[in-house]
Design a protein around this motif. Sequence first.
Motif, PDB file in Angstrom:
ATOM      1  N   UNK A   1      14.997  20.111   3.037  1.00 39.29           N
ATOM      2  CA  UNK A   1      14.804  19.036   2.062  1.00 39.29           C
ATOM      3  C   UNK A   1      13.313  18.824   1.765  1.00 39.29           C
ATOM      4  N   UNK A   2      13.006  18.570   0.497  1.00 40.56           N
ATOM      5  CA  UNK A   2      11.604  18.406   0.121  1.00 40.56           C
ATOM      6  C   UNK A   2      11.061  17.069   0.610  1.00 40.56           C
ATOM      7  N   UNK A   3       9.751  17.054   0.878  1.00 41.43           N
ATOM      8  CA  UNK A   3       9.092  15.828   1.317  1.00 41.43           C
ATOM      9  C   UNK A   3       9.087  14.805   0.195  1.00 41.43           C
ATOM     10  N   UNK A   4       9.152  13.533   0.583  1.00 42.51           N
ATOM     11  CA  UNK A   4       9.129  12.472  -0.436  1.00 42.51           C
ATOM     12  C   UNK A   4       7.747  12.409  -1.082  1.00 42.51           C
ATOM     13  N   UNK A   5       7.745  12.250  -2.376  1.00 47.06           N
ATOM     14  CA  UNK A   5       6.482  12.225  -3.109  1.00 47.06           C
ATOM     15  C   UNK A   5       5.752  10.892  -2.854  1.00 47.06           C
ATOM     16  N   UNK A   6       4.426  10.945  -2.775  1.00 50.52           N
ATOM     17  CA  UNK A   6       3.691   9.696  -2.543  1.00 50.52           C
ATOM     18  C   UNK A   6       3.424   8.993  -3.861  1.00 50.52           C
ATOM     19  N   UNK A   7       3.196   7.691  -3.753  1.00 56.00           N
ATOM     20  CA  UNK A   7       2.916   6.917  -4.974  1.00 56.00           C
ATOM     21  C   UNK A   7       1.635   7.423  -5.636  1.00 56.00           C
ATOM     22  N   UNK A   8       0.657   7.766  -4.811  1.00 51.46           N
ATOM     23  CA  UNK A   8      -0.630   8.208  -5.352  1.00 51.46           C
ATOM     24  C   UNK A   8      -0.464   9.464  -6.209  1.00 51.46           C
ATOM     25  N   UNK A   9       0.347  10.397  -5.724  1.00 48.08           N
ATOM     26  CA  UNK A   9       0.527  11.651  -6.465  1.00 48.08           C
ATOM     27  C   UNK A   9       1.208  11.402  -7.800  1.00 48.08           C
ATOM     28  N   UNK A  10       2.283  10.637  -7.781  1.00 48.88           N
ATOM     29  CA  UNK A  10       3.021  10.436  -9.040  1.00 48.88           C
ATOM     30  C   UNK A  10       2.181   9.610 -10.020  1.00 48.88           C
ATOM     31  N   UNK A  11       1.470   8.601  -9.522  1.00 52.75           N
ATOM     32  CA  UNK A  11       0.664   7.770 -10.429  1.00 52.75           C
ATOM     33  C   UNK A  11      -0.446   8.617 -11.066  1.00 52.75           C
ATOM     34  N   UNK A  12      -1.128   9.407 -10.251  1.00 54.84           N
ATOM     35  CA  UNK A  12      -2.194  10.257 -10.811  1.00 54.84           C
ATOM     36  C   UNK A  12      -1.645  11.217 -11.845  1.00 54.84           C
ATOM     37  N   UNK A  13      -0.507  11.802 -11.539  1.00 59.23           N
ATOM     38  CA  UNK A  13       0.091  12.755 -12.473  1.00 59.23           C
ATOM     39  C   UNK A  13       0.401  12.063 -13.813  1.00 59.23           C
ATOM     40  N   UNK A  14       1.019  10.909 -13.728  1.00 60.09           N
ATOM     41  CA  UNK A  14       1.430  10.215 -14.957  1.00 60.09           C
ATOM     42  C   UNK A  14       0.228   9.730 -15.762  1.00 60.09           C
ATOM     43  N   UNK A  15      -0.858   9.367 -15.055  1.00 65.04           N
ATOM     44  CA  UNK A  15      -2.074   8.951 -15.761  1.00 65.04           C
ATOM     45  C   UNK A  15      -2.771  10.157 -16.391  1.00 65.04           C
ATOM     46  N   UNK A  16      -2.834  11.266 -15.652  1.00 68.23           N
ATOM     47  CA  UNK A  16      -3.557  12.452 -16.140  1.00 68.23           C
ATOM     48  C   UNK A  16      -2.937  13.051 -17.389  1.00 68.23           C
ATOM     49  N   UNK A  17      -1.615  12.946 -17.509  1.00 72.09           N
ATOM     50  CA  UNK A  17      -0.954  13.628 -18.630  1.00 72.09           C
ATOM     51  C   UNK A  17      -0.571  12.686 -19.774  1.00 72.09           C
ATOM     52  N   UNK A  18      -0.884  11.405 -19.655  1.00 67.75           N
ATOM     53  CA  UNK A  18      -0.652  10.510 -20.799  1.00 67.75           C
ATOM     54  C   UNK A  18       0.718   9.872 -20.830  1.00 67.75           C
ATOM     55  N   UNK A  19       1.352   9.756 -19.662  1.00 66.39           N
ATOM     56  CA  UNK A  19       2.591   8.971 -19.615  1.00 66.39           C
ATOM     57  C   UNK A  19       2.212   7.483 -19.555  1.00 66.39           C
ATOM     58  N   UNK A  20       1.270   7.169 -18.657  1.00 65.83           N
ATOM     59  CA  UNK A  20       0.910   5.772 -18.394  1.00 65.83           C
ATOM     60  C   UNK A  20      -0.603   5.646 -18.279  1.00 65.83           C
ATOM     61  N   UNK A  21      -1.155   4.568 -18.795  1.00 62.44           N
ATOM     62  CA  UNK A  21      -2.589   4.290 -18.638  1.00 62.44           C
ATOM     63  C   UNK A  21      -2.767   2.937 -17.964  1.00 62.44           C
ATOM     64  N   UNK A  22      -3.901   2.793 -17.270  1.00 63.33           N
ATOM     65  CA  UNK A  22      -4.267   1.473 -16.748  1.00 63.33           C
ATOM     66  C   UNK A  22      -4.540   0.552 -17.939  1.00 63.33           C
ATOM     67  N   UNK A  23      -3.948  -0.609 -17.934  1.00 61.05           N
ATOM     68  CA  UNK A  23      -4.161  -1.542 -19.048  1.00 61.05           C
ATOM     69  C   UNK A  23      -5.601  -2.074 -19.029  1.00 61.05           C
ATOM     70  N   UNK A  24      -6.194  -2.242 -20.191  1.00 60.33           N
ATOM     71  CA  UNK A  24      -7.563  -2.778 -20.370  1.00 60.33           C
ATOM     72  C   UNK A  24      -8.597  -1.993 -19.574  1.00 60.33           C
ATOM     73  N   UNK A  25      -8.401  -0.694 -19.479  1.00 62.40           N
ATOM     74  CA  UNK A  25      -9.225   0.130 -18.588  1.00 62.40           C
ATOM     75  C   UNK A  25     -10.720   0.011 -18.885  1.00 62.40           C
ATOM     76  N   UNK A  26     -11.083  -0.020 -20.180  1.00 66.60           N
ATOM     77  CA  UNK A  26     -12.522  -0.027 -20.493  1.00 66.60           C
ATOM     78  C   UNK A  26     -13.188  -1.341 -20.075  1.00 66.60           C
ATOM     79  N   UNK A  27     -12.409  -2.347 -19.757  1.00 67.45           N
ATOM     80  CA  UNK A  27     -12.976  -3.611 -19.255  1.00 67.45           C
ATOM     81  C   UNK A  27     -12.752  -3.761 -17.750  1.00 67.45           C
ATOM     82  N   UNK A  28     -12.511  -2.663 -17.087  1.00 69.81           N
ATOM     83  CA  UNK A  28     -12.301  -2.719 -15.645  1.00 69.81           C
ATOM     84  C   UNK A  28     -10.845  -2.935 -15.281  1.00 69.81           C
ATOM     85  N   UNK A  29      -9.980  -2.945 -16.298  1.00 73.43           N
ATOM     86  CA  UNK A  29      -8.542  -3.040 -16.032  1.00 73.43           C
ATOM     87  C   UNK A  29      -8.067  -4.467 -15.871  1.00 73.43           C
TER      88      UNK A  29
END
Length: 458
Positions: A1-29
């Motif tokens: 069975x595959x290891x459970x994915x970490x939150x950090x990995x999935x969040x980075x992936x989704x941010x890097x490819x344009x699924x999700x962005x930090x809101x108000x990022x240019x103002x520090x979020x």
Amino acid sequence: MKEKISQEIIVNHLKNYGFVFQNSEIYGGLANAWDFGPLGAIIKNLLKNIWINYFVTSTKNMFLIDTNIILNSSVWDASGHINNFSDPLIDCKKCKNRFRADKLIGEFTNEKITEQTDISILEKIINNNKIKCPNCKNIDWTNIRKFNLMFETSIGVVDNNKNIVYLRPETAQGIFINFKNIQRTTRAKIPFGVAQIGKSFRNEITPSNFIFRTREFEQMEIEHFVEESQENMFFDYYINKIQKFLFDVLKLKKENISIENYSKDEIAHYSKKTIDFFYDFPHGKSELWGLANRGSYDLMQHESFSKKDMHYLDSNNNKFIPSVIEPSVGLERLLYAILIDAYDEEQVNNETRVVMRLDEKLAPYKIAVLPLTNKLEDFASKIYQSILNKGVSCTYDTSGSIGKRYRRQDAIGTPYCLTVDFDSQKDMSVTIRNRDSMEQVRVNIKDINLLNLSKLFK
Ligand code: GAP
């Protein structure tokens, strides 16, 4: 069975490819607030439509409505949200961090507490167990106070004559207050269901875990109006229906879903019975989808507060206030589960290939057109345009090696790539590559059925 994915990995992936962005990022979020990017926005809308098709359009006696976020404040008095929709709040006097007292107790003790447990008992448990502040490790707590989760705002322009209103914390009430309108205009007979998708707002004390718990989110809710004697039957009907939706329609992995039952003193003030479908999120197994038997609580409350008759008259002249079975899911939470489920890493030629194994109907793009070199752009862009003209979502990429471009499409979940090469113009054929198996087949352009590309790989 595959290891459970970490939150950090999935969040980075989704941010890097344009699924999700930090809101108000240019103002520090803005803490715990997220925006949906070009891929996330598409998949969110696909999911809404799949939910509507499954629960509303293809089901008998189901109606869809769309009500206001801001309602007359009496609605929330009647529903009990003004009095009951609160969490126990406690502050650390030293570091000023704020916590939910019930969550602190759950994290650091085995004490059994419920939504109804009195504040004085919560304080005693925190003192007796010497629970430290998880942030600064001191023990210097304020008293616990009830914190209402509804966002308050006002309408009206004159300062001393402003009317307090609330941003809705659930979409359900918009359905209850329109029960009579819906029944009169549709002439629906009980049992019938009313669905709604829309934004809800909760001033959560501890929003957390990426898009799992946020202050602004969308709910997909159904209020199914039934006779009292039908409550259990419809409750079971929805257990089944939700399971089919999760497993057969969304194709979520069975091992990640479980059902949690609750005792009477653990459930919301309006509910007679509640179960939750849990998903095994990276932060742990938590509520994905709630199913409640709200009985006749809401319609009775609205009848009593509005003084308007909420009874239903059946064909035998029986007058009664219907009961309500309510399946309710957060759109972003369900999307998060889908994205976690789809994320996969595998070793290919000593390299890690990241693949979003999204079901075809949830993929932001169904196909990517990739000319092997820039010289083939004219021909390839015509194919791209012809696919768009057919209403099939398609992307086009010319930059980087073909291998890198395949990997990019794998990472965003595109099920098929169509590669144009130097022979394409001569033999009018292209190569179609399957995301999951990486298998490639050569096909004549005129033989491509965009609605059934999977057939090429059987
Ligand atoms: N009308 C019933 C109701 O609102 P709930 O259990 O409070 O019940 C239903 O919420 C669903 O809404 C949850 O199962 C979850 O999927 C979603 N939800 C609730 N609070 C949320 C939040 N702060 N962020 C994201 N989703 C949330």
